[in-house]
Write a protein that holds these residues in place. Structure first.
Motif, PDB file in Angstrom:
ATOM      1  N   MET A 130      11.546 -25.591 -35.326  1.00  0.00           N
ATOM      2  CA  MET A 130      10.825 -25.109 -34.172  1.00  0.00           C
ATOM      3  C   MET A 130      11.113 -26.036 -32.990  1.00  0.00           C
ATOM      4  O   MET A 130      11.170 -27.248 -33.141  1.00  0.00           O
ATOM      5  N   ASP A 147       9.817 -22.586 -28.143  1.00  0.00           N
ATOM      6  CA  ASP A 147       9.008 -21.673 -28.957  1.00  0.00           C
ATOM      7  C   ASP A 147       7.525 -21.824 -28.639  1.00  0.00           C
ATOM      8  O   ASP A 147       6.790 -20.837 -28.577  1.00  0.00           O
ATOM      9  N   PHE A 149       1.939 -19.552 -42.080  1.00  0.00           N
ATOM     10  CA  PHE A 149       2.970 -18.549 -42.309  1.00  0.00           C
ATOM     11  C   PHE A 149       3.694 -18.818 -43.628  1.00  0.00           C
ATOM     12  O   PHE A 149       3.890 -17.905 -44.444  1.00  0.00           O
ATOM     13  N   GLU A 150       4.091 -20.079 -43.855  1.00  0.00           N
ATOM     14  CA  GLU A 150       4.768 -20.424 -45.104  1.00  0.00           C
ATOM     15  C   GLU A 150       3.877 -20.150 -46.310  1.00  0.00           C
ATOM     16  O   GLU A 150       4.348 -19.641 -47.331  1.00  0.00           O
ATOM     17  N   ALA A 193       0.929 -25.415 -33.502  1.00  0.00           N
ATOM     18  CA  ALA A 193       2.216 -24.895 -33.969  1.00  0.00           C
ATOM     19  C   ALA A 193       2.466 -25.290 -35.422  1.00  0.00           C
ATOM     20  O   ALA A 193       2.945 -24.478 -36.227  1.00  0.00           O
ATOM     21  N   ASP A 218       0.057 -23.222 -37.618  1.00  0.00           N
ATOM     22  CA  ASP A 218       0.526 -21.838 -37.675  1.00  0.00           C
ATOM     23  C   ASP A 218       1.746 -21.696 -38.579  1.00  0.00           C
ATOM     24  O   ASP A 218       1.849 -20.744 -39.355  1.00  0.00           O
ATOM     25  N   ALA A 219       2.681 -22.641 -38.494  1.00  0.00           N
ATOM     26  CA  ALA A 219       3.875 -22.600 -39.340  1.00  0.00           C
ATOM     27  C   ALA A 219       3.501 -22.770 -40.811  1.00  0.00           C
ATOM     28  O   ALA A 219       4.029 -22.071 -41.684  1.00  0.00           O
ATOM     29  N   GLN A 220       2.575 -23.678 -41.091  1.00  0.00           N
ATOM     30  CA  GLN A 220       2.140 -23.879 -42.475  1.00  0.00           C
ATOM     31  C   GLN A 220       1.427 -22.637 -43.006  1.00  0.00           C
ATOM     32  O   GLN A 220       1.634 -22.245 -44.159  1.00  0.00           O
TER      33      GLN A 220
END
Length: 155
Positions: free
Chosen positions: A1, A5, A130-131, A123, A126-128
Motif C-alpha cells: 500500500m 492509496d 480485509f485479509e 489503513a 482496514d487491510a488486516q
C-alpha cells in the motif's frame, strides 16, 4: 500500500496557512475544522507544518497567550514529508522514529495532501480486516477431503 492509496480514500481537502498569519487565527481555524495540523505555505511551497503540539509549546513559551505570536515563530520549519509513491511501511517507520503525527505529501513540488498517524493506523486495520475476511472465506470454502483417502499411502 502506498500513500496515494490513502489519499484516494481520504479525499483531497487541504488546509493551509501562511507564516505571517497569527497563531491565534491558526488555533481558531484548527478548532473550528477539528483538525490537528495546518501546512504552512509561502509562494506555493511548503515551508513548515503547524500542529497542536507546536501551538501548545508556543503558548507556554509566551506565558499562556497567543498574543503577538506568528505562525512562523511557532511552526516546525522542517517537517518530514513523503511522496505519493512512499510505501506505508516507510511512512510508519518515519512517523515512529520522529514522533510525527502528520506528514505533508509532495509530488512534483506540489502539496497533494497530508497523511496523519490516524490515516496510517486506519489503513493498516482496514487491510488486516480485509485479509481476515479473505482467509475466513478461503477456510470456509476449503474442499472436503475424500473419505476414502484418509489413511496415508504406506509401502
Amino acid at each position: 500500500m502506498k500513500v496515494r492509496d490513502i489519499l484516494r480514500l481520504k479525499g483531497n481537502t487541504l488546509y493551509t496557512i501562511t507564516p505571517e498569519d497569527s497563531l491565534a487565527q491558526a488555533a481558531q481555524f484548527m478548532s473550528e475544522k477539528d483538525i490537528g495540523s495546518l501546512v504552512v505555505m509561502s509562494h506555493e511551497r511548503v515551508v513548515g507544518i503547524l500542529t497542536f503540539r507546536e501551538v501548545i509549546q508556543a503558548a507556554v513559551k509566551n506565558g499562556g497567550s497567543f498574543e503577538g505570536v506568528s505562525v512562523y515563530r511557532a511552526m516546525d520549519p522542517g517537517p518530514l514529508i513523503c511522496t505519493l509513491e512512499t510505501e506505508m511501511d516507510e511512512v510508519r517507520r518515519m512517523m515512529l522514529d520522529r514522533h510525527a503525527r502528520y506528514l505533508p505529501v509532495i509530488d512534483r513540488q506540489q502539496l497533494q495532501g497530508v497523511v496523519s498517524f490516524y490515516d496510517v493506523a486506519k489503513a493498516v486495520v482496514d487491510a488486516q480486516n480485509f485479509e481476515n475476511r479473505m482467509l475466513k472465506a478461503y477456510i470456509r470454502d476449503w474442499p472436503e477431503e475424500d473419505s476414502k483417502n484418509t489413511e496415508p499411502n504406506l509401502p
